[in-house]
Design a protein around this motif. Structure first.
Motif, PDB file in Angstrom:
ATOM      1  N   GLU A 105       0.821  -1.211   0.000  1.00  0.00           N
ATOM      2  CA  GLU A 105       0.000   0.000   0.000  1.00  0.00           C
ATOM      3  C   GLU A 105       0.851   1.256   0.000  1.00  0.00           C
ATOM      4  O   GLU A 105       1.995   1.259   0.470  1.00  0.00           O
ATOM      5  CB  GLU A 105      -0.938   0.014   1.206  1.00  0.00           C
ATOM      6  CG  GLU A 105      -0.223   0.093   2.551  1.00  0.00           C
ATOM      7  CD  GLU A 105      -1.194   0.119   3.725  1.00  0.00           C
ATOM      8  OE1 GLU A 105      -1.025   0.983   4.617  1.00  0.00           O
ATOM      9  OE2 GLU A 105      -2.100  -0.744   3.757  1.00  0.00           O
ATOM     10  N   ILE A 106       0.279   2.318  -0.545  1.00  0.00           N
ATOM     11  CA  ILE A 106       0.909   3.628  -0.490  1.00  0.00           C
ATOM     12  C   ILE A 106      -0.118   4.638   0.006  1.00  0.00           C
ATOM     13  O   ILE A 106      -1.330   4.443  -0.159  1.00  0.00           O
ATOM     14  CB  ILE A 106       1.465   4.079  -1.868  1.00  0.00           C
ATOM     15  CG1 ILE A 106       0.323   4.173  -2.905  1.00  0.00           C
ATOM     16  CG2 ILE A 106       2.573   3.164  -2.334  1.00  0.00           C
ATOM     17  CD1 ILE A 106       0.753   4.804  -4.218  1.00  0.00           C
ATOM     18  N   LYS A 107       0.373   5.691   0.616  1.00  0.00           N
ATOM     19  CA  LYS A 107      -0.486   6.775   1.089  1.00  0.00           C
ATOM     20  C   LYS A 107      -0.219   7.996   0.221  1.00  0.00           C
ATOM     21  O   LYS A 107       0.926   8.433   0.071  1.00  0.00           O
ATOM     22  CB  LYS A 107      -0.212   7.074   2.559  1.00  0.00           C
ATOM     23  CG  LYS A 107      -1.169   8.068   3.186  1.00  0.00           C
ATOM     24  CD  LYS A 107      -0.931   8.170   4.690  1.00  0.00           C
ATOM     25  CE  LYS A 107      -1.329   6.899   5.400  1.00  0.00           C
ATOM     26  NZ  LYS A 107      -1.208   7.020   6.880  1.00  0.00           N
ATOM     27  N   LEU A 108      -1.282   8.548  -0.352  1.00  0.00           N
ATOM     28  CA  LEU A 108      -1.125   9.663  -1.283  1.00  0.00           C
ATOM     29  C   LEU A 108      -0.756  10.948  -0.543  1.00  0.00           C
ATOM     30  O   LEU A 108      -1.278  11.238   0.527  1.00  0.00           O
ATOM     31  CB  LEU A 108      -2.417   9.862  -2.074  1.00  0.00           C
ATOM     32  CG  LEU A 108      -2.799   8.666  -2.965  1.00  0.00           C
ATOM     33  CD1 LEU A 108      -4.146   8.883  -3.613  1.00  0.00           C
ATOM     34  CD2 LEU A 108      -1.735   8.431  -4.036  1.00  0.00           C
ATOM     35  N   GLU A 109       0.133  11.728  -1.145  1.00  0.00           N
ATOM     36  CA  GLU A 109       0.664  12.923  -0.491  1.00  0.00           C
ATOM     37  C   GLU A 109      -0.152  14.177  -0.759  1.00  0.00           C
ATOM     38  O   GLU A 109      -0.006  15.168  -0.049  1.00  0.00           O
ATOM     39  CB  GLU A 109       2.114  13.145  -0.930  1.00  0.00           C
ATOM     40  CG  GLU A 109       3.057  12.022  -0.518  1.00  0.00           C
ATOM     41  CD  GLU A 109       4.490  12.273  -0.940  1.00  0.00           C
ATOM     42  OE1 GLU A 109       4.712  13.298  -1.636  1.00  0.00           O
ATOM     43  OE2 GLU A 109       5.373  11.480  -0.602  1.00  0.00           O
ATOM     44  N   GLU A 110      -1.002  14.155  -1.788  1.00  0.00           N
ATOM     45  CA  GLU A 110      -1.802  15.342  -2.111  1.00  0.00           C
ATOM     46  C   GLU A 110      -3.301  15.043  -2.195  1.00  0.00           C
ATOM     47  O   GLU A 110      -4.120  15.829  -1.738  1.00  0.00           O
ATOM     48  CB  GLU A 110      -1.329  15.952  -3.440  1.00  0.00           C
ATOM     49  CG  GLU A 110       0.080  16.513  -3.402  1.00  0.00           C
ATOM     50  CD  GLU A 110       0.467  17.128  -4.726  1.00  0.00           C
ATOM     51  OE1 GLU A 110      -0.068  18.207  -5.065  1.00  0.00           O
ATOM     52  OE2 GLU A 110       1.300  16.526  -5.447  1.00  0.00           O
ATOM     53  N   ALA A 111      -3.658  13.930  -2.800  1.00  0.00           N
ATOM     54  CA  ALA A 111      -5.071  13.577  -2.934  1.00  0.00           C
ATOM     55  C   ALA A 111      -5.677  13.270  -1.575  1.00  0.00           C
ATOM     56  O   ALA A 111      -4.973  12.885  -0.629  1.00  0.00           O
ATOM     57  CB  ALA A 111      -5.236  12.384  -3.871  1.00  0.00           C
ATOM     58  N   ALA A 112      -6.993  13.442  -1.472  1.00  0.00           N
ATOM     59  CA  ALA A 112      -7.674  13.245  -0.190  1.00  0.00           C
ATOM     60  C   ALA A 112      -9.125  12.851  -0.428  1.00  0.00           C
ATOM     61  O   ALA A 112      -9.641  12.961  -1.549  1.00  0.00           O
ATOM     62  CB  ALA A 112      -7.608  14.529   0.651  1.00  0.00           C
TER      63      ALA A 112
END
Length: 529
Positions: free
Chosen positions: A345-352
């Motif tokens: 998994e990755i966590k998005l740095e800009e999208a929300a």
């Protein structure tokens, strides 16, 4: 006199002067003819459709390159319609001309070769005035398919028939047959969700959402979907960071070895107590801890919470999208997992994901009416996972209308403009306008009105009355049925416990519940479970 006349005429012009006059005349002729020729050529190209690639014609439904989901439709030209549904009377804003030319076709049929194919699943009892803006916004940013598990108002004939008429939408009713099918789910024989069984209100909803997500995975695989998300109808994906404002583009750029993408959530920060349509009236949001520096988050923590139990009113651990693949399973409403491996998994740095929580004053009473718990500090712990939900339920159950409004002002509404400006400058708060612009443009273009009018026109009076009778019969049958865990039968509980004893040796990662953001405990960082 002849000599005098000859002298007045002067000497004959030289050959160089004549050449100069000839060149000037030709140059003037060229400068006159060239613009006229270019203008005529441009007109000819436009008249014949010869490849003028301006931004508007590029997105026109008549061209081969269309905005995601655009296709020709008899409803493309929207006239004046009158709504016959009281549920949608405030929804059907409409102007004579579409102010947003991308949305001329409400069907939003996606091309079969559009990649990746994205679906959203939700469990909802909301009305059309909330579901339609939520759905068509996500269609605009690239979602092609929706699996709607409906109850309550969303399952009523006036609402469900409209939803069923929309391409790419699958409506699943909570019938006796559905409960019987979900009672056979392998989830009941596993431990990862067992701590949520036998509990009312939010816990019961959490189990129900997980069972619905499990069914949605099967439907997504059968439909050839590439990605699946679970969202509530008060949540909007904000695909910031992509090359275009598109969830499809965002997921297209995700590396192939990534199984799950986490969208940190932003929470709505309302500035008035009379919000009616949060999606088009709220532009200020509180950013997630994951999108802030540690110094900023904890440095402004006290001012950001404003006396509330946590930084966010409700959850702070975001939502996620998963690749549709073998052995995929839900891991609670906020995450996905896999039976055969730990997902990458990755966590998005800009999208929300934008969470419009308690955005309307009426949200206080509507949540209260959905739960039968006693308004005591001890009993609400059985019903709600988060501290703010517990406090809100007690206030809504015990206070007068005036006291509720005062409490709502103190804990939810951001009325201090000085504080708001300070937190905006620090980056705690942020303004996001894209979703409200898209939804307002859809509304003004008559998209929602077209959907409702089309559905009403295709349903005769006799069929409509028959559907009401059928719906009522289904509700009565479903209400009498008792599911294996959501219901409260002692016999079913005993059966489940036996099954759980058999599988206790198999480890499954526990379901991820809604979690609060990190809190300040003196000088220490604490993450509440």
């Amino acid at each position: 006199m002849a000599g005098l006349h000859t002298s007045l005429r002067g000497p004959p012009p030289s050959s160089s002067a004549a050449n100069h006059q000839s060149f000037t005349a030709k140059l003037l002729l060229l400068l006159t003819v060239l613009p006229l020729s270019l203008a005529f050529f441009a007109f000819l190209l436009q008249w014949r459709g010869g490849g003028v690639d301006d931004p508007i014609s590029r997105w026109s439904p008549d061209e081969s390159h269309k905005f995601p989901g655009m296709d020709s439709s008899p409803l493309a030209t929207v006239g004046h319609f009158s709504s016959h549904s009281s549920d949608c009377s405030t929804l059907l804003g409409h102007s004579n001309a579409a102010s947003f030319p991308y949305f001329r076709d409400w069907k939003f049929k996606f091309d079969s070769d559009l990649k990746p194919k994205i679906c959203v699943t939700t469990s909802t009892s909301a009305s059309l005035e909330q579901i339609l803006p939520w759905m068509f916004y996500h269609k605009v940013i690239g979602v092609s398919t929706f699996f709607l598990f409906v109850e309550g108002k969303a399952a009523s004939p006036a609402v469900s028939k409209v939803l069923e008429s929309i391409p790419g939408v699958k409506v699943i009713y909570r019938t006796k047959e559905l409960e019987e099918q979900q009672a056979k789910s392998r989830i009941w024989n596993e431990t990862w969700l067992s701590s949520f069984f036998y509990k009312p209100c939010n816990y019961e909803l959490f189990v129900k959402q997980s069972l619905n997500m499990e069914m949605a995975i099967v439907m997504a695989r059968d439909a050839g979907m590439d990605w699946i998300l679970h969202l509530d109808t008060d949540e909007l994906i904000h695909p910031a960071g992509a090359r275009e404002y598109s969830l499809r583009q965002l997921l297209l750029d995700v590396p192939k070895n990534v199984d799950m993408v986490i969208f940190p959530n932003y929470e709505s920060s309302v500035e008035r107590d009379d919000i009616k349509e949060p999606f088009t009236e709220v532009s200020m949001f509180k950013k997630n801890y994951d999108h802030l520096t540690k110094d900023t988050y904890f440095g402004m923590y006290k001012e950001s919470t404003r006396g509330n139990p946590n930084y966010f009113l409700t959850y702070g651990n975001g939502k996620s999208a998963a690749r549709v693949q073998d052995h995929l399973r839900p891991n609670g409403a906020h995450r996905w997992h896999n039976y055969m491996k730990t997902p990458n998994e990755i966590k998005l740095e800009e999208a929300a994901v934008l969470h419009f929580t308690y955005a309307k004053f009426s949200d206080l009473t509507s949540r209260r009416d959905r739960c039968g718990c006693k308004p005591t500090k001890e009993d609400v712990k059985r019903c709600f996972m988060l501290e703010f939900d517990r406090a809100a339920f007690i206030i809504a159950s015990t206070a007068t209308e005036e006291e509720m409004l005062n409490w709502y002002h103190e804990h939810v509404v951001w009325t201090d403009r000085t504080l708001n400006l300070k937190l905006l400058r620090k980056g705690i708060l942020t303004r996001i306008y894209a979703p409200m612009t898209i939804i307002q443009s859809l509304k003004e273009s008559g998209v929602f009105e077209s959907v409702i009018t089309s559905a009403q026109g295709s349903l005769s009076k006799d069929k409509f009355l028959a559907s009401i009778e059928s719906s009522n019969a289904t509700k009565n049958t479903a209400s009498e049925s008792v599911s294996r865990k959501i219901g409260r039968s002692r016999e079913s509980q005993a059966t489940a416990r036996k099954a759980l004893e058999i599988t206790t040796s198999v480890f499954h990662e526990l379901a991820v519940p809604p979690l609060s953001p990190p809190v300040m405990d003196g000088d220490h960082l604490t993450i509440e479970a």
